[in-house]
Enzyme design. Structure first.
Site, PDB file in Angstrom:
ATOM      1  N   LYS A 130      91.032   2.654 -18.300  1.00 31.61           N
ATOM      2  CA  LYS A 130      89.736   2.889 -18.959  1.00 31.61           C
ATOM      3  C   LYS A 130      88.681   3.227 -17.926  1.00 31.61           C
ATOM      4  O   LYS A 130      88.812   2.895 -16.735  1.00 31.61           O
ATOM      5  CB  LYS A 130      89.281   1.678 -19.785  1.00 31.61           C
ATOM      6  CG  LYS A 130      89.100   0.356 -19.006  1.00 31.61           C
ATOM      7  CD  LYS A 130      87.746   0.158 -18.344  1.00 31.61           C
ATOM      8  CE  LYS A 130      87.646  -1.195 -17.644  1.00 31.61           C
ATOM      9  NZ  LYS A 130      86.549  -1.295 -16.664  1.00 31.61           N
TER      10      LYS A 130
ATOM     11  N   ALA B 183      93.406  -2.944  -8.825  1.00 32.18           N
ATOM     12  CA  ALA B 183      92.131  -3.647  -8.608  1.00 32.18           C
ATOM     13  C   ALA B 183      90.998  -2.664  -8.394  1.00 32.18           C
ATOM     14  O   ALA B 183      90.203  -2.791  -7.461  1.00 32.18           O
ATOM     15  CB  ALA B 183      92.243  -4.626  -7.433  1.00 32.18           C
TER      16      ALA B 183
ATOM     17  N   GLY C  68      88.793  -1.376 -11.017  1.00 30.68           N
ATOM     18  CA  GLY C  68      87.737  -1.288 -12.029  1.00 30.68           C
ATOM     19  C   GLY C  68      88.120  -0.380 -13.187  1.00 30.68           C
ATOM     20  O   GLY C  68      87.287  -0.007 -13.997  1.00 30.68           O
TER      21      GLY C  68
ATOM     22  N   ASP D 292      88.616  -7.914 -20.231  1.00 28.07           N
ATOM     23  CA  ASP D 292      88.856  -6.504 -20.592  1.00 28.07           C
ATOM     24  C   ASP D 292      90.071  -6.317 -21.494  1.00 28.07           C
ATOM     25  O   ASP D 292      90.305  -5.210 -21.987  1.00 28.07           O
ATOM     26  CB  ASP D 292      89.102  -5.666 -19.321  1.00 28.07           C
ATOM     27  CG  ASP D 292      87.808  -5.286 -18.617  1.00 28.07           C
ATOM     28  OD1 ASP D 292      86.729  -5.467 -19.206  1.00 28.07           O
ATOM     29  OD2 ASP D 292      87.897  -4.797 -17.472  1.00 28.07           O
TER      30      ASP D 292
HETATM   31  O1  C5P Z   1      87.659 -12.289 -17.557  1.00 25.26           O
HETATM   32  P1  C5P Z   1      88.086 -11.899 -16.179  1.00 25.26           P
HETATM   33  O2  C5P Z   1      89.048 -12.877 -15.584  1.00 25.26           O
HETATM   34  O3  C5P Z   1      88.561 -10.492 -16.104  1.00 25.26           O
HETATM   35  O4  C5P Z   1      86.771 -11.944 -15.301  1.00 25.26           O
HETATM   36  C1  C5P Z   1      86.807 -11.922 -13.899  1.00 25.26           C
HETATM   37  C2  C5P Z   1      85.467 -12.388 -13.344  1.00 25.26           C
HETATM   38  O5  C5P Z   1      84.452 -11.444 -13.638  1.00 25.26           O
HETATM   39  C3  C5P Z   1      84.962 -13.689 -13.922  1.00 25.26           C
HETATM   40  O6  C5P Z   1      85.458 -14.769 -13.209  1.00 25.26           O
HETATM   41  C4  C5P Z   1      83.457 -13.543 -13.755  1.00 25.26           C
HETATM   42  O7  C5P Z   1      83.082 -13.832 -12.435  1.00 25.26           O
HETATM   43  C5  C5P Z   1      83.235 -12.076 -13.960  1.00 25.26           C
HETATM   44  N1  C5P Z   1      82.857 -11.706 -15.343  1.00 25.26           N
HETATM   45  C6  C5P Z   1      81.610 -12.067 -15.832  1.00 25.26           C
HETATM   46  N2  C5P Z   1      81.245 -11.712 -17.102  1.00 25.26           N
HETATM   47  C7  C5P Z   1      82.092 -11.000 -17.878  1.00 25.26           C
HETATM   48  C8  C5P Z   1      83.357 -10.619 -17.398  1.00 25.26           C
HETATM   49  C9  C5P Z   1      83.708 -10.981 -16.124  1.00 25.26           C
HETATM   50  O8  C5P Z   1      80.821 -12.728 -15.138  1.00 25.26           O
HETATM   51  N3  C5P Z   1      81.696 -10.663 -19.120  1.00 25.26           N
END
Ligand code: C5P
Length: 263
Positions: free
Chosen positions: A8, A85, A87, A125
């Protein structure tokens, strides 16, 4: 059973504030694009993963975690085509595809709400990738609303090849940078995380500059980066910009194409 897990880009990503649970509240329009990983599943009582990038085959791979969340086994084979990794949601897309493959292979017919909850437990995501195409993503990432497909666009993806952990980028974001009037329809490229990511990693700015020097007008960081992309006005322009920058050209992938059935 096998399928493609598409990448994405975030056409918009507006962070509106920090939540009490430490995550951030966001409004994002996401779009699946034609870079993909391939994942196959052979049902089995035990659980294993083979990957062409051997560092990714560890126990914490989201594909294995997806299988554990559903309580099912299987042998998975993963072939990576999405920058790692970067994005572009590669690991998250693999996880969503693993959930769909397990659901189909074991004929679980899980209600949409249960699949969504399993996806959200794996990462912010992951829910988007159960939907694919063009979608509005809100909350922490768990609220996904399908949007009408946008006109087909071509793009060029450029990966600086440096590590940039997502938590570090969110941590670098300052409250004055929060978006105050996020848009729920696509008007223009915007990403609240671009400025903090560029402060942490100057290679991002250099990649954007390379894309602009090759003629690209619309350039943006995808997600928390470090991958950047340029939206192009034609396939020819994308091929030209990709050749000049040694980036990869891609195109938008529709929901029907992203969520194919398996064979
Ligand atoms: O949910 P995920 O493990 O992919 O998120 C990785 C990191 O990204 C989280 O630990 C947080 O620091 C940050 N994050 C966030 N707010 C979101 C999604 C991710 O702060 N909505």
């Amino acid at each position: 059973m096998r399928g493609r897990a598409y990448a994405k880009i975030n056409l918009t990503l507006e962070v509106t504030g920090k939540r009490p649970d430490g995550y951030h509240e966001l409004v994002s329009i996401m779009q699946t694009v034609s870079l993909f990983d391939e994942l196959s599943l052979t049902p089995s009582d035990d659980l294993s993963l083979q990957c062409d990038v051997s560092e990714l085959a560890g126990d914490d791979n989201l594909v294995l975690r997806a299988a554990r969340v559903l309580g099912r086994g299987g042998h998975f084979e993963l072939r990576k085509g999405i920058p790692i990794a970067g994005g572009m949601g590669g690991g998250s897309s693999d996880a969503a595809l693993a959930l769909r493959l397990l659901d189909a292979a074991y004929d679980l017919r899980l209600p949409a709400g249960e699949l969504l909850a399993a996806a959200a437990s794996l990462g912010s995501d992951v829910p988007f990738f159960l939907c694919g195409g063009t979608a509005l993503v809100e909350g922490r990432g768990e609220r996904v609303t399908p949007l009408s497909p946008l006109p087909l666009r071509w793009l060029v993806v450029l990966n600086p090849g440096v590590p940039l952990p997502t938590p570090a980028v969110f941590h670098e974001l300052r409250p004055p940078e929060y978006a105050t009037a996020p848009s729920r329809e696509f008007r223009r490229l915007v990403n609240t995380l671009e400025a903090p990511a560029e402060r942490l990693e100057p290679a991002i700015g250099r990649c954007k500059q390379r894309l602009r020097e090759a003629g690209a007008k619309e350039v943006l960081l995808s997600g928390s980066g470090p991958t950047v992309f340029a939206l192009c006005s034609s396939e020819q322009e994308a091929e030209h910009v990709a050749a000049a920058t040694r980036g990869r050209s891609a195109r938008f992938v529709s929901r029907d194409e992203a969520i194919q059935t398996f064979h």
